[in-house]
Design an enzyme around this catalytic site. Structure first.
Site, PDB file in Angstrom:
ATOM      1  N   ASP A   1       0.826  -1.205   0.000  1.00  0.00           N
ATOM      2  CA  ASP A   1       0.000   0.000   0.000  1.00  0.00           C
ATOM      3  C   ASP A   1       0.865   1.262   0.000  1.00  0.00           C
ATOM      4  OD1 ASP A   1      -2.416   1.335  -0.037  1.00  0.00           O
ATOM      5  OD2 ASP A   1      -2.978   0.853   2.023  1.00  0.00           O
ATOM      6  N   HIS A   2       0.234   2.408   0.182  1.00  0.00           N
ATOM      7  CA  HIS A   2       0.853   3.734   0.106  1.00  0.00           C
ATOM      8  C   HIS A   2       2.326   3.774   0.513  1.00  0.00           C
ATOM      9  CE1 HIS A   2      -2.995   5.985  -0.352  1.00  0.00           C
ATOM     10  NE2 HIS A   2      -3.472   4.920   0.268  1.00  0.00           N
TER      11      HIS A   2
ATOM     12  N   GLU B   1      -4.320   8.042   7.489  1.00  0.00           N
ATOM     13  CA  GLU B   1      -4.125   6.623   7.221  1.00  0.00           C
ATOM     14  C   GLU B   1      -2.679   6.250   7.470  1.00  0.00           C
ATOM     15  OE1 GLU B   1      -5.257   2.679   5.628  1.00  0.00           O
ATOM     16  OE2 GLU B   1      -6.255   4.349   6.608  1.00  0.00           O
TER      17      GLU B   1
ATOM     18  N   HIS C   1      -9.629   8.953   3.617  1.00  0.00           N
ATOM     19  CA  HIS C   1      -9.377   7.799   4.476  1.00  0.00           C
ATOM     20  C   HIS C   1     -10.153   7.942   5.780  1.00  0.00           C
ATOM     21  CE1 HIS C   1      -5.376   7.103   2.248  1.00  0.00           C
ATOM     22  NE2 HIS C   1      -6.183   6.107   1.962  1.00  0.00           N
TER      23      HIS C   1
ATOM     24  N   HIS D   1      -9.550   4.672  -3.543  1.00  0.00           N
ATOM     25  CA  HIS D   1      -9.029   4.755  -2.186  1.00  0.00           C
ATOM     26  C   HIS D   1     -10.043   5.456  -1.285  1.00  0.00           C
ATOM     27  CE1 HIS D   1      -4.418   4.297  -2.948  1.00  0.00           C
ATOM     28  NE2 HIS D   1      -5.132   3.401  -3.598  1.00  0.00           N
TER      29      HIS D   1
ATOM     30  N   ASN E   1      -9.572  -0.139  -2.128  1.00  0.00           N
ATOM     31  CA  ASN E   1      -8.911  -0.377  -0.852  1.00  0.00           C
ATOM     32  C   ASN E   1      -9.910  -0.398   0.300  1.00  0.00           C
ATOM     33  OD1 ASN E   1      -6.574  -0.262  -2.352  1.00  0.00           O
ATOM     34  ND2 ASN E   1      -5.603   1.325  -1.125  1.00  0.00           N
TER      35      ASN E   1
END
Length: 367
Positions: A117-118, A190, A234, A271, A293
């Site tokens: 992920d990110h 997040e 998020h 997202h 996600n």
């Protein structure tokens, strides 16, 4: 290659469990999803228990799934007691987690895509460490350890964001790997990154911004996805509080189609979808979103299993000995981690399956 028709995806057993096949199938699955207008949810995992819950749900709904590791989740996999200087613990945790998934996933009989992920610019050493593991695995097995990775350089100027993505995609192309990138910023908080104060204009990408990414990356490889910002945030909020504009996804596709002469050329990622309304999710899928996600909602689902168990068995969880049945009665069968962790897995399995249904991702594998 895989022909895209009206038949379901071939059974995973056809190629010995997806994770034992060549990674070309990862991209083919995303193409299949786009053609059939469904999306594959990507679930953040932090332990073997969470991984098992995701795989169990995927087996139940007989469809592909994406398991992804965040930077913080990877560090947790390795153990919070380890020093993370140079991102060493995060590298170790993500690589160990990927090997664990590879070891057990074939037994669940569904296609599994492994993803990270990110990764912000300051975390690139983590990204580099995973890539080194991918390249070593590729030399031995002919495929990378991970199916794909995400670079989130959305906090950087667009030109720098795209330039770094180009550099990494060149490297990833050599091992048949997929790159996910972000243009525009996903709001909220997040994994320790706080974008809650970002200006609202950054939450919405323009068609020109998105096409600039496609224009730069497509000559290198077709294997990339774009997490374009259309109001995503998020975290979880009451329905309606997040101002998603899924119609922008249609605009991105139309603009890119006019430039390329190809219908819906973009592979898009959703997202910050927790709390989204069903019509927004459906609109996103129909506009070419192939991956969504999911983290905040499944974090709650996992905890909820423990919460419900505690409330139901509170009298048996106040000490090792003594409960409503008697002062000398043992409570080991209640506080045993295998008991209450299994309750957590059960509620998470249900939530994962629910998310798959929302994204039209059920019974996509032939039996």
């Amino acid at each position: 290659t895989v022909s895209i028709d009206n038949s379901p995806w071939p059974p995973a057993t056809q190629f010995g469990g997806f994770l034992e096949s060549k990674l070309v199938w990862s991209w083919a699955i995303l193409k299949f999803a786009k053609a059939k207008q469904f999306a594959i949810p990507a679930f953040n995992v932090t332990s073997s228990s969470v991984i098992v819950a995701v795989l169990e749900a995927a087996k139940k709904i007989n469809s592909p799934i994406i398991i992804q590791f965040s930077h913080g989740g990877s560090q947790f996999m390795a153990g919070k007691g380890l020093d993370n200087a140079g991102q060493a613990a995060s590298i170790l945790g993500s690589v160990a987690g990927a090997h664990f998934v590879r070891a057990i996933a074939p037994s669940y009989g569904v296609p599994v895509i492994l993803h990270s992920d990110h990764c912000a610019k300051k975390l690139l050493p983590w990204f580099d460490g995973m890539l080194e593991a991918d390249e070593a695995y590729f030399k031995e097995h002919g495929e990378p350890l991970f199916s794909s990775h995400m670079l989130d350089l959305s906090e950087e100027p667009d030109d720098e964001n795209i330039a770094i993505c180009k550099k990494y995609l060149e490297r990833m192309k050599a091992i048949n790997q997929i790159l996910e990138m972000e243009i525009g910023i996903t709001g909220g908080v997040e994994d320790g990154v706080d974008n809650s104060g970002v200006s609202k204009d950054k939450l919405y990408s323009s068609p020109q911004d998105v096409y600039k990414v496609h224009e730069a990356l497509s000559p290198i490889s077709e294997k990339f996805t774009i997490a374009a910002a259309f109001g995503n945030v998020h975290g979880v909020y009451k329905p309606g509080n997040v101002k998603l504009r899924p119609e922008l996804l249609v605009d991105y596709q139309k603009f890119a189609a006019e430039k390329t002469g190809k219908a819906m050329p973009l592979f898009l990622v959703f997202h910050g979808g927790s709390g989204s309304e069903m019509h927004e999710i459906e609109a996103a899928v129909e506009a070419g979103v192939v991956k969504m996600n999911v983290d905040t909602d499944t974090q709650w689902a996992y905890w909820e299993g423990v919460l419900k168990f505690y409330k139901a068995k509170e009298g048996y969880l106040q000490g090792q000995i003594g409960n409503p049945e008697g002062e000398d009665k043992p409570n080991k069968s209640y506080y045993n981690p295998r008991k209450w962790l299994r309750e957590a897995e059960g509620t998470m399995v249900a939530r994962v399956a629910e998310q798959c249904k929302m994204l039209r991702n059920t019974d996509k594998c032939a039996r």
